[in-house]
Design a protein around this motif. Structure first.
Motif, PDB file in Angstrom:
ATOM      1  N   PRO A 278       0.846  -1.232   0.105  1.00 13.98           N
ATOM      2  CA  PRO A 278       0.038   0.058   0.107  1.00 13.98           C
ATOM      3  C   PRO A 278       1.035   1.395   0.149  1.00 13.98           C
ATOM      4  O   PRO A 278       1.677   1.366   0.569  1.00 13.98           O
ATOM      5  N   GLN A 279       0.345   2.207  -0.731  1.00 15.19           N
ATOM      6  CA  GLN A 279       1.394   3.524  -0.855  1.00 15.19           C
ATOM      7  C   GLN A 279       1.298   4.322   0.481  1.00 15.19           C
ATOM      8  O   GLN A 279       0.542   4.213   1.104  1.00 15.19           O
ATOM      9  N   GLY A 280       2.457   4.637   0.757  1.00 22.06           N
ATOM     10  CA  GLY A 280       2.714   5.267   2.048  1.00 22.06           C
ATOM     11  C   GLY A 280       3.022   4.571   3.408  1.00 22.06           C
ATOM     12  O   GLY A 280       3.405   4.983   4.286  1.00 22.06           O
ATOM     13  N   SER A 281       2.680   3.202   3.324  1.00 22.02           N
ATOM     14  CA  SER A 281       3.130   2.264   4.408  1.00 22.02           C
ATOM     15  C   SER A 281       4.589   1.955   4.518  1.00 22.02           C
ATOM     16  O   SER A 281       5.299   2.230   3.497  1.00 22.02           O
ATOM     17  N   VAL A 282       4.875   1.598   5.675  1.00 24.97           N
ATOM     18  CA  VAL A 282       6.352   1.113   6.078  1.00 24.97           C
ATOM     19  C   VAL A 282       6.809   0.466   4.980  1.00 24.97           C
ATOM     20  O   VAL A 282       8.033   0.675   4.547  1.00 24.97           O
ATOM     21  N   ASN A 283       6.421  -0.933   4.742  1.00 19.20           N
ATOM     22  CA  ASN A 283       6.766  -1.769   3.884  1.00 19.20           C
ATOM     23  C   ASN A 283       6.992  -1.111   2.439  1.00 19.20           C
ATOM     24  O   ASN A 283       7.993  -1.403   1.724  1.00 19.20           O
ATOM     25  N   GLN A 284       6.186  -0.390   1.890  1.00 23.62           N
ATOM     26  CA  GLN A 284       6.168   0.574   0.724  1.00 23.62           C
ATOM     27  C   GLN A 284       7.504   1.475   0.724  1.00 23.62           C
ATOM     28  O   GLN A 284       8.161   1.269  -0.279  1.00 23.62           O
ATOM     29  N   ARG A 285       7.574   2.146   1.692  1.00 23.90           N
ATOM     30  CA  ARG A 285       8.600   2.989   1.973  1.00 23.90           C
ATOM     31  C   ARG A 285      10.077   2.161   1.713  1.00 23.90           C
ATOM     32  O   ARG A 285      10.796   2.657   0.906  1.00 23.90           O
ATOM     33  N   VAL A 286      10.034   1.091   2.549  1.00 18.96           N
ATOM     34  CA  VAL A 286      11.452   0.105   2.522  1.00 18.96           C
ATOM     35  C   VAL A 286      11.613  -0.282   1.082  1.00 18.96           C
ATOM     36  O   VAL A 286      12.783  -0.330   0.676  1.00 18.96           O
ATOM     37  N   ASP A 287      10.618  -1.013   0.674  1.00 14.34           N
ATOM     38  CA  ASP A 287      10.614  -1.593  -0.818  1.00 14.34           C
ATOM     39  C   ASP A 287      11.156  -0.418  -1.701  1.00 14.34           C
ATOM     40  O   ASP A 287      12.008  -0.687  -2.589  1.00 14.34           O
ATOM     41  N   GLN A 288      10.622   0.653  -1.865  1.00  8.91           N
ATOM     42  CA  GLN A 288      10.799   1.845  -2.679  1.00  8.91           C
ATOM     43  C   GLN A 288      12.266   2.159  -2.706  1.00  8.91           C
ATOM     44  O   GLN A 288      13.255   2.153  -3.582  1.00  8.91           O
ATOM     45  N   ARG A 289      12.940   2.077  -1.511  1.00  8.55           N
ATOM     46  CA  ARG A 289      14.172   2.654  -1.128  1.00  8.55           C
ATOM     47  C   ARG A 289      15.261   1.648  -1.679  1.00  8.55           C
ATOM     48  O   ARG A 289      16.029   1.854  -2.193  1.00  8.55           O
ATOM     49  N   LEU A 290      14.872   0.515  -1.324  1.00  9.27           N
ATOM     50  CA  LEU A 290      15.648  -0.623  -1.798  1.00  9.27           C
ATOM     51  C   LEU A 290      15.691  -0.713  -3.321  1.00  9.27           C
ATOM     52  O   LEU A 290      16.872  -1.118  -3.824  1.00  9.27           O
ATOM     53  N   LEU A 291      14.644  -0.450  -4.071  1.00  9.81           N
ATOM     54  CA  LEU A 291      14.408  -0.390  -5.271  1.00  9.81           C
ATOM     55  C   LEU A 291      15.559   0.652  -5.926  1.00  9.81           C
ATOM     56  O   LEU A 291      16.201   0.671  -6.966  1.00  9.81           O
ATOM     57  N   GLU A 292      15.325   1.869  -5.408  1.00  8.12           N
ATOM     58  CA  GLU A 292      16.240   2.981  -5.711  1.00  8.12           C
ATOM     59  C   GLU A 292      17.770   2.536  -5.350  1.00  8.12           C
ATOM     60  O   GLU A 292      18.498   3.071  -6.391  1.00  8.12           O
ATOM     61  N   MET A 293      17.990   2.017  -4.545  1.00  8.06           N
ATOM     62  CA  MET A 293      19.618   1.732  -4.189  1.00  8.06           C
ATOM     63  C   MET A 293      19.856   0.658  -5.092  1.00  8.06           C
ATOM     64  O   MET A 293      20.971   0.718  -5.746  1.00  8.06           O
ATOM     65  N   ALA A 294      19.112  -0.070  -5.618  1.00  8.42           N
ATOM     66  CA  ALA A 294      19.398  -1.388  -6.531  1.00  8.42           C
ATOM     67  C   ALA A 294      19.685  -0.589  -8.156  1.00  8.42           C
ATOM     68  O   ALA A 294      20.741  -0.857  -8.643  1.00  8.42           O
TER      69      ALA A 294
END
Length: 805
Positions: free
Chosen positions: A771-787
């Motif tokens: 879900p947008q704005g959830s903790v897991n979404q933020r973490v997943d997005q950050r890990l995608l950006e880092m990759a």
């Protein structure tokens, strides 16, 4: 998902004093049996009941769980109804003095025999010398001697008459009897003999040869008569001696006529006395006396006829129960004592002393496993005794001598004894694994538990225990409130509302201390306030380090925040173990994440300050992150986790959830509430697992918050499985009741991160997105950006490399 905020009644457990139907423990009956050890008691009953020699018992359990007191009390009652075992005596072996004989006697008879034989020896020492000083002895000796002299005189008289008739004279000289020829009634000289005619000399020589043969024959008869004299004298002395002392033995032989081995010993004594008659006969002529040197002929020894009262069971009221606190080799298996005389060590069978195994023969022997293993030779010798079913007394120093020496080798005593070893589980399992003989000789394991179920029956048994302890040690008796508080303290020791402690050594100490404070205040009974006072006093004696750490937190030397929000920072909870005292205090846990492929780095591990369990907890975090966020992309992550201001070793995985929260906060760029502390381990699926020391951890963080000021939003997150372990102090419970402090119980990481961030954790949707704005979404997005960043950086490095080439 919603975390479970605990109600005040879930944070503790109270024992209701109204369930007790007494006003004082003085009214209670005696405690029978053992509390909460049904498994161990069943094993003990089996082990004591089976008679096979290999079924000895090993009582395992932690110190203070009642192992020693239980088995002693049980054996005391059991042994009283069993038969008293035989007495044992050591006797001189007249055929081989180096191997004394041992004989069994009915219980109590050995002491009588020992006393009677001592009197016998005293009478022998008195009567035997009188035999050789008596007028009858002198008359008999003179008569025999006169007969000999008369026979001897007749022999020589006949020889002398024959010599005279043949013209010879029988003379005595220095060299013996000689024949001298006569002429005119006078001995002739050598010169006269030479002047004689040859015919006359030949005649004299012929007569002399015949007389010399006759003389030699007379001398032989004289020696035979002398031998007959000695034999007759010896026979007379034996007859008189046996007549003089025989009646002394007859009295004892009549008394002990049913003990054949005793009768055999008396026969051996009489035979030995007659064979040693030369030692008893008065010495003839002057005696040389040296200081300290005993003349055998002057002072004959009668010790060889004594009885060594080895084991005396006359005073027993059943089978023996022996507890050997210092199981050295000699204390267990007996010893042979020596007397130092003129620089030499001497011994005899009367110096053979019994060991604990001899005293316990026919009954029970209790040993402490640790003490047995600490004493050289004891354990191996104990196994030999069980295997051979006999106790052999040996001089262990013989194994280390370069030269063999003459020593006693007493006959072994047959062994029939149940051996009970007491030790910790560590000793039992080490011996079971490393010593193949152990499992053959200690087949019964009685496992004493350190806890029991919190049932009404066990609570009533606790009351009986308190009453028994007060009567036993003459302490102040407890009222129902005091008993209830002791039961609550017992549950706190185990940290389980559904269990009570079986470590009665700690409970007994609390009873004594509470009685002391009640006596100080002049009260007749011990109540709840005195138990509380004892608990608080015990804490005060041990909490110096805790107070120093608390002062450092209050002063700001140790950085702990109880207000505000910070990204990548959380309050973890640690337990400090200082001997008999444990306390909890918060520790700042921080995490930083950045581009890289190194994964999560444990700074404690790199500094060699981390234990293996803590290292494992950190490795599990990588598994969790990979499982949840790296199914559609590589886990391109570098991060570090650290216990700030930790200068000692860190062990345990109870902070792994706190470390994960710090990592997720750093990746999601979401701040964590510093007013909340966290404890609990985590698995790779994100489930929170129970930990130990939950009460100390909560109370430790509460103390810090109280010192810095309670805001109403502070609290602790714990695993839901630890709710049953909550037995918090009344002060903490009151703070929760007044909404000044909180305790949450969670089962997953998602529940915890929601409390700490105030943001929904989010559940993966059907399309695989969060879900947008959830903790897991933020973490997943950050890990995608880092990759993506690492991929772009990698392509740029490859391009630059080609242009350079």
């Amino acid at each position: 998902m919603k975390a479970n905020r605990l109600d005040p009644q879930q944070l503790s457990w109270r024992c209701d004093p109204l369930q007790f139907e007494f006003q004082s423990t003085e009214e209670l009956p005696e405690l029978e049996g053992t509390i909460g050890q049904s498994r161990a008691m069943t094993a003990i009953e089996f082990g004591l009941g089976i008679k096979d020699s290999g079924f000895n018992l090993f009582l395992i359990g932690e110190p203070g769980s009642g192992r020693s007191s239980t088995i002693k009390k049980l054996l005391k009652a059991r042994a009283g109804g069993e038969s008293v075992p035989s007495d044992w005596c050591y006797l001189n072996n007249f055929e081989d003095a180096t191997r004394p004989r041992c004989i069994p006697l009915p219980a109590g008879l050995a002491r009588d025999l020992h006393r009677d034989v001592e009197e016998l020896v005293a009478r022998l020492a008195e009567e035997i010398p009188k035999v050789f000083e008596s007028k009858e002895y002198e008359q008999q000796k003179n008569r025999i001697s006169g007969d000999y002299q008369e026979k001897n005189r007749k022999l020589f008289q006949e020889l002398e008459e024959q010599a005279n008739e043949e013209g010879f004279l029988l003379q005595r000289s220095v060299s013996g009897m000689v024949l001298v020829p006569l002429r005119d009634g006078h001995p002739i000289s050598q010169q006269d003999y030479e002047d004689l005619p040859d015919e006359e000399k030949a005649a004299l020589d012929e007569k002399g040869t015949g007389l010399q043969e006759r003389l030699n024959e007379v001398l032989r008869k004289g020696r035979d008569l002398e031998k007959e004299l000695r034999e007759a004298t010896l026979s007379m002395e034996k007859e008189i001696l046996l007549f003089a002392v025989g009646h002394l033995f007859e009295e004892l032989e009549q008394k002990y006529q049913e003990q054949q081995e005793v009768l055999d010993h008396f026969q051996g004594c009489k035979k030995d006395i007659l064979e040693r008659i030369d030692e008893f006969r008065p010495a003839q002529g002057p005696q040389i006396s040296l200081p300290g040197l005993k003349q055998g002929g002057q002072e004959p020894s009668f010790d060889r006829y004594r009885i060594n009262l080895f084991i005396d069971n006359r005073d027993l009221q059943g089978a023996p129960v022996v507890y050997e606190a210092n199981p050295t080799y000699f204390n267990l298996f007996g010893r042979i004592e020596h007397v130092i005389h003129m620089g030499g060590a001497t011994t005899n069978f009367t110096m053979i002393k019994a060991g604990a195994l001899h005293r316990a023969n026919g009954g029970y022997l209790i040993l402490d496993c640790r003490e047995v293993l600490l004493n050289v030779f004891s354990y191996e010798a104990l196994k030999r005794c069980i295997r051979n079913k006999e106790v052999k007394i040996e001089d262990m120093a013989e194994q280390f001598r370069l030269f063999a020496t003459v020593s006693l080798k007493p006959h072994p005593v047959p062994l029939k004894c149940k051996i009970i070893m007491i030790g910790t589980p560590l000793f039992y399992y080490l011996l079971y694994r490393l010593d193949p003989d152990f499992r053959k000789y200690f087949k019964v394991k009685a496992d004493f538990d350190f806890m029991m179920k919190n049932t009404w029956e066990n609570v009533q048994q606790y009351a009986l225990f308190i009453g028994a302890k007060c009567r036993e040690e003459q302490l102040k008796h407890f009222d129902p409130s005091g008993v209830a508080r002791v039961v609550e303290y017992s549950a706190r020791l185990i940290e389980d509302k559904e269990k009570l402690s079986s470590r009665f050594i700690d409970i007994a100490d609390l009873i004594r201390e509470a009685s002391f404070y009640a006596e100080q205040q002049g009260r007749e009974r011990v109540s709840e306030e005195h138990v509380n006072l004892a608990v608080e006093a015990k804490i005060y004696r041990s909490n110096k380090v805790e107070e120093r750490i608390q002062e450092a937190i209050e002063e700001g030397s140790l950085l702990v925040d109880t207000e505000g929000e910070v990204v990548g920072q959380v309050n973890g909870l640690s337990v400090y173990l200082l001997g008999d005292y444990a306390f909890g205090k918060p520790s700042r846990v921080t995490a930083r994440t950045f581009l890289g492929k190194a994964g999560v780095v444990n700074i404690e591990r790199e500094a060699k300050l981390s234990g293996p369990i803590h290292d494992k907890g950190l490795m599990i975090l990588s598994g969790f992150l990979g499982d949840r966020y790296a199914q559609d992309k590589p886990l391109a992550l570098a991060g570090s986790v650290c216990f700030e201001q930790s200068y000692g070793g860190v062990e345990g995985d109870s902070a792994s959830s706190a470390e994960l929260y710090a990592l997720l906060s750093s990746l999601a760029a979401l701040p964590l509430r510093q007013e909340i502390a966290v404890t609990g381990s985590v698995n790779q699926r994100g489930q929170i697992q129970p930990i130990g020391g939950v009460n100390e951890k909560i109370e430790g963080f509460y103390a810090v918050c109280k010192a810095k000021g309670l805001t109403g939003g502070q609290g602790v997150i714990i695993p839901v499985q630890n709710v049953k372990n909550l037995l918090l102090k009344e002060e903490v419970v009151d703070a929760v009741r007044e909404n000044r402090f909180h305790v949450w119980a969670i089962s997953t990481v998602d529940e915890g991160i929601e409390i700490l961030t105030g943001v929904a954790a989010g559940t993966r949707q059907e399309d695989g997105c969060w879900p947008q704005g959830s903790v897991n979404q933020r973490v997943d997005q950050r890990l995608l950006e880092m990759a993506e960043a690492i991929r772009r950086f990698g392509k740029g490095s490859e391009k630059n490399g080609k242009e350079d080439s």
